[in-house]
Write a protein that holds these residues in place. Structure first.
Motif, mmCIF file in Angstrom:
data_model
loop_
_atom_site.group_PDB
_atom_site.id
_atom_site.type_symbol
_atom_site.label_atom_id
_atom_site.label_comp_id
_atom_site.label_asym_id
_atom_site.label_seq_id
_atom_site.Cartn_x
_atom_site.Cartn_y
_atom_site.Cartn_z
ATOM 1 N N GLU A 31 -8.599 -93.704 -107.541
ATOM 2 C CA GLU A 31 -9.229 -94.675 -108.432
ATOM 3 C C GLU A 31 -10.703 -94.885 -108.091
ATOM 4 O OE1 GLU A 31 -7.032 -98.249 -107.836
ATOM 5 O OE2 GLU A 31 -5.171 -97.420 -108.631
ATOM 6 N N TYR A 32 -11.502 -95.061 -109.122
ATOM 7 C CA TYR A 32 -12.883 -95.516 -108.957
ATOM 8 C C TYR A 32 -12.804 -97.037 -108.898
ATOM 9 C CZ TYR A 32 -14.783 -90.904 -110.123
ATOM 10 O OH TYR A 32 -15.120 -89.584 -110.122
ATOM 11 N N LYS A 33 -12.560 -97.564 -107.725
ATOM 12 C CA LYS A 33 -12.312 -98.993 -107.568
ATOM 13 C C LYS A 33 -13.541 -99.660 -106.934
ATOM 14 C CE LYS A 33 -8.751 -102.055 -105.910
ATOM 15 N NZ LYS A 33 -7.425 -102.130 -105.355
ATOM 16 N N TYR A 34 -14.114 -100.616 -107.676
ATOM 17 C CA TYR A 34 -15.273 -101.344 -107.161
ATOM 18 C C TYR A 34 -14.851 -102.332 -106.085
ATOM 19 C CZ TYR A 34 -18.099 -99.734 -111.115
ATOM 20 O OH TYR A 34 -18.787 -98.972 -112.016
ATOM 21 N N VAL A 35 -15.745 -102.553 -105.118
ATOM 22 C CA VAL A 35 -15.555 -103.621 -104.145
ATOM 23 C C VAL A 35 -15.539 -104.930 -104.938
ATOM 24 C CG1 VAL A 35 -16.649 -104.852 -102.229
ATOM 25 C CG2 VAL A 35 -16.670 -102.354 -102.270
ATOM 26 N N PRO A 36 -14.574 -105.823 -104.669
ATOM 27 C CA PRO A 36 -14.494 -107.069 -105.445
ATOM 28 C C PRO A 36 -15.818 -107.848 -105.446
ATOM 29 C CG PRO A 36 -12.565 -106.827 -104.047
ATOM 30 C CD PRO A 36 -13.511 -105.725 -103.679
ATOM 31 N N TYR A 37 -16.194 -108.331 -106.598
ATOM 32 C CA TYR A 37 -17.347 -109.188 -106.864
ATOM 33 C C TYR A 37 -18.707 -108.505 -106.740
ATOM 34 C CZ TYR A 37 -13.816 -112.817 -106.608
ATOM 35 O OH TYR A 37 -12.691 -113.555 -106.806
ATOM 36 N N ILE A 38 -18.876 -107.580 -105.817
ATOM 37 C CA ILE A 38 -20.205 -107.004 -105.582
ATOM 38 C C ILE A 38 -20.281 -105.513 -105.897
ATOM 39 C CG2 ILE A 38 -20.852 -108.706 -103.846
ATOM 40 C CD1 ILE A 38 -20.211 -106.501 -101.725
ATOM 41 N N GLY A 39 -19.170 -104.900 -106.204
ATOM 42 C CA GLY A 39 -19.118 -103.455 -106.384
ATOM 43 C C GLY A 39 -20.005 -102.919 -107.495
ATOM 44 N N LYS A 40 -20.043 -103.601 -108.619
ATOM 45 C CA LYS A 40 -20.880 -103.142 -109.731
ATOM 46 C C LYS A 40 -22.361 -103.242 -109.373
ATOM 47 C CE LYS A 40 -17.504 -103.819 -113.321
ATOM 48 N NZ LYS A 40 -17.099 -104.458 -114.541
ATOM 49 N N LYS A 41 -22.724 -104.293 -108.661
ATOM 50 C CA LYS A 41 -24.114 -104.457 -108.220
ATOM 51 C C LYS A 41 -24.476 -103.364 -107.211
ATOM 52 C CE LYS A 41 -28.013 -106.617 -108.090
ATOM 53 N NZ LYS A 41 -28.934 -106.482 -109.209
ATOM 54 N N ILE A 42 -23.544 -103.024 -106.323
ATOM 55 C CA ILE A 42 -23.762 -101.926 -105.379
ATOM 56 C C ILE A 42 -24.008 -100.637 -106.146
ATOM 57 C CG2 ILE A 42 -22.629 -100.442 -103.655
ATOM 58 C CD1 ILE A 42 -21.176 -102.974 -102.654
ATOM 59 N N ASP A 43 -23.178 -100.381 -107.147
ATOM 60 C CA ASP A 43 -23.302 -99.160 -107.941
ATOM 61 C C ASP A 43 -24.650 -99.107 -108.670
ATOM 62 O OD1 ASP A 43 -21.768 -96.806 -108.257
ATOM 63 O OD2 ASP A 43 -21.412 -97.324 -110.350
ATOM 64 N N GLN A 44 -25.087 -100.241 -109.209
ATOM 65 C CA GLN A 44 -26.392 -100.293 -109.881
ATOM 66 C C GLN A 44 -27.524 -100.084 -108.888
ATOM 67 O OE1 GLN A 44 -26.361 -104.176 -111.625
ATOM 68 N NE2 GLN A 44 -25.157 -103.548 -113.413
ATOM 69 N N THR A 45 -27.392 -100.657 -107.701
ATOM 70 C CA THR A 45 -28.446 -100.576 -106.695
ATOM 71 C C THR A 45 -28.629 -99.154 -106.176
ATOM 72 O OG1 THR A 45 -28.007 -102.848 -106.005
ATOM 73 C CG2 THR A 45 -29.222 -101.462 -104.455
ATOM 74 N N PHE A 46 -27.535 -98.478 -105.880
ATOM 75 C CA PHE A 46 -27.620 -97.143 -105.277
ATOM 76 C C PHE A 46 -27.600 -96.015 -106.294
ATOM 77 C CE2 PHE A 46 -25.743 -99.463 -101.535
ATOM 78 C CZ PHE A 46 -26.916 -99.480 -100.817
ATOM 79 N N GLY A 47 -27.339 -96.333 -107.562
ATOM 80 C CA GLY A 47 -27.403 -95.331 -108.618
ATOM 81 C C GLY A 47 -26.566 -94.099 -108.362
ATOM 82 N N ARG A 48 -27.206 -92.950 -108.260
ATOM 83 C CA ARG A 48 -26.485 -91.676 -108.070
ATOM 84 C C ARG A 48 -26.645 -91.146 -106.650
ATOM 85 N NH1 ARG A 48 -24.802 -89.041 -112.782
ATOM 86 N NH2 ARG A 48 -24.966 -87.070 -111.624
ATOM 87 N N LEU A 49 -26.870 -92.037 -105.717
ATOM 88 C CA LEU A 49 -27.008 -91.670 -104.319
ATOM 89 C C LEU A 49 -25.772 -90.900 -103.844
ATOM 90 C CD1 LEU A 49 -28.893 -92.085 -101.828
ATOM 91 C CD2 LEU A 49 -27.533 -94.093 -101.307
ATOM 92 N N PHE A 50 -25.953 -89.870 -103.065
ATOM 93 C CA PHE A 50 -24.919 -89.019 -102.483
ATOM 94 C C PHE A 50 -24.333 -88.006 -103.463
ATOM 95 C CE2 PHE A 50 -24.313 -93.096 -100.030
ATOM 96 C CZ PHE A 50 -25.092 -92.699 -98.955
ATOM 97 N N GLU A 51 -24.822 -87.959 -104.694
ATOM 98 C CA GLU A 51 -24.305 -86.970 -105.651
ATOM 99 C C GLU A 51 -25.143 -85.718 -105.627
ATOM 100 O OE1 GLU A 51 -23.150 -88.166 -109.586
ATOM 101 O OE2 GLU A 51 -22.596 -90.135 -108.841
#
Length: 108
Positions: free
Chosen positions: A88-108
């Motif tokens: 699953e692409y499971k976000y960390v509760p409450y902050i996961g979407k913000k983490i994803d926005q902050t780091f963008g495509r990092l590590f890809e």
């Protein structure tokens, strides 16, 4: 095709697990790389947040609150490991979407 979930699982197990997962994900391509990169970003954001908050709480001598924070961190890591193991692409509760926005495509 089944995803290689191992890097996504071990990324939540200490900083050493994060580094190993980063190395393992380096030569991946396609869906495997995207999946593992997602979990690497979530783990990195969680590690940064817990380090900053824990340091702040220690400076303020709020050891009980720091203990509760560490327990919460442990529980979130377990939930993320289960999500990664289930593919699953499971976000960390409450902050996961913000983490994803902050780091963008990092590590890809």
């Amino acid at each position: 095709m089944e995803k290689n979930k191992l890097p996504s699982i071990i990324t939540y197990i200490t900083i050493i697990g994060f580094i190993v997962a980063l190395v393992l994900n380096n030569d991946k391509q396609g869906d495997d790389k995207r999946f593992n990169a997602f979990h690497l970003r979530q783990s990195l954001g969680l590690l940064i947040l817990i380090t900053v908050l824990s340091t702040l709480l220690r400076l303020l001598h709020l050891d009980t609150v720091n203990g509760i924070l560490n327990l919460l961190y442990f529980i979130i890591c377990i939930l993320q490991i289960v999500g990664a193991a289930n593919g699953e692409y499971k976000y960390v509760p409450y902050i996961g979407k913000k983490i994803d926005q902050t780091f963008g495509r990092l590590f890809e």
